[in-house]
Motif scaffolding. Sequence first.
Motif, mmCIF file in Angstrom:
data_model
loop_
_atom_site.group_PDB
_atom_site.id
_atom_site.type_symbol
_atom_site.label_atom_id
_atom_site.label_comp_id
_atom_site.label_asym_id
_atom_site.label_seq_id
_atom_site.Cartn_x
_atom_site.Cartn_y
_atom_site.Cartn_z
ATOM 1 N N ARG A 1 -4.425 1.643 -1.719
ATOM 2 C CA ARG A 1 -4.387 0.342 -1.078
ATOM 3 C C ARG A 1 -3.518 -0.622 -1.869
ATOM 4 O O ARG A 1 -3.210 -0.388 -3.034
ATOM 5 C CB ARG A 1 -5.808 -0.200 -0.947
ATOM 6 N N ALA B 1 0.869 -1.181 0.000
ATOM 7 C CA ALA B 1 0.000 0.000 0.000
ATOM 8 C C ALA B 1 0.904 1.229 0.000
ATOM 9 O O ALA B 1 2.110 1.126 0.281
ATOM 10 C CB ALA B 1 -0.871 -0.009 1.245
ATOM 11 N N VAL C 1 -3.479 5.670 4.600
ATOM 12 C CA VAL C 1 -3.295 5.011 3.298
ATOM 13 C C VAL C 1 -3.807 5.925 2.197
ATOM 14 O O VAL C 1 -4.895 6.495 2.293
ATOM 15 C CB VAL C 1 -4.044 3.655 3.261
#
Length: 314
Positions: free
Chosen positions: A185, A154, A182
């Motif tokens: 992903r 990620a 994040v």
Amino acid sequence: MSHPSRQSEPPPHRQSGAGRFAPSPSGDLHLGNLRTALLAWLFARSTGRRFLMRIEDLDRVRDGARERQLSDLTELGLDWDGEVVSQSHRLRHYDDAIARLHAAGLTYECFCTRREILAAASAPHAPQGAYPGTCRNLTPDERMARGSGGRTPALRLRADVSSFTVNDVMHGRYTGLVDDLVLRRGDGTPAYNLAVVVDDAEQGIDQVVRGDDLLSSAPRQAYLAELLDLPTPTYAHVPLALNEEGKRLAKRDGAVTLEQLKALGRNPDQVLHILTTSLGLTVQDESVNHDLLLDRFEPGELPREPWVIRPPTS
Ligand code: GLU
């Protein structure tokens, strides 16, 4: 950077910004979602803003949900401006934003599994809910070793703050956690926090009204907007609908969607009336009309507590 805060709203006809509703097409909208949509519409329309509809379909898409959500909103008399925008058609914009952050040295690859993150985050003194930074400062050798399993990493933001403050119409000044969130992903999908920030700015949205389960995400998003040199919207995080046990409204609580309520013989006006009465905008047996609602709508008078409902079962 962020807009200077406004002391008072200009008259409706002079507003150039926009509000929005941004459902995820993962199922039918329930009464709580419909009430949030109504509030977003009222906030926008009562201030002369445009009202935009965006389908957040980067994950959890259920067949037909988008069409049913839009038709339910229309049946409740909520309208929007322009085309409905789908996030799945805007991937290039998220790539561009990620590339800018990357060029500024503000990203790093993360190889952690969900299980590793949970284990590290539950260690004593770990800030609750924060990514513990396991992959933040890997050496090239460590990175090679962690990537050797073949998993695509990620991409995370290299945040240089641990909290950020936003202003919220319902909650006032709210300071919340910011971690190395994040951005993309491991499966390549742009993350919600990134997509929402990019879209709100590019769509000219300067007023974000949504459920208060997302209040804690607002500091992360406002910080990300600042890093990308995008304006920060005004936030209004509105109370959720709960069942009688104080849990989030769910299907098993009875008739909670427009379709289910219609099956019990309620028409859309009656469902709208349930929502407006819960907001203190109408009283029992009063007929609802949207001009009247706009006239009566006062953000300062909205209920601050969750809406506890017992949906009809017959
Ligand atoms: N798509 C999110 C949801 O349906 C809302 C995101 C937002 O309003 O920022 O919960």
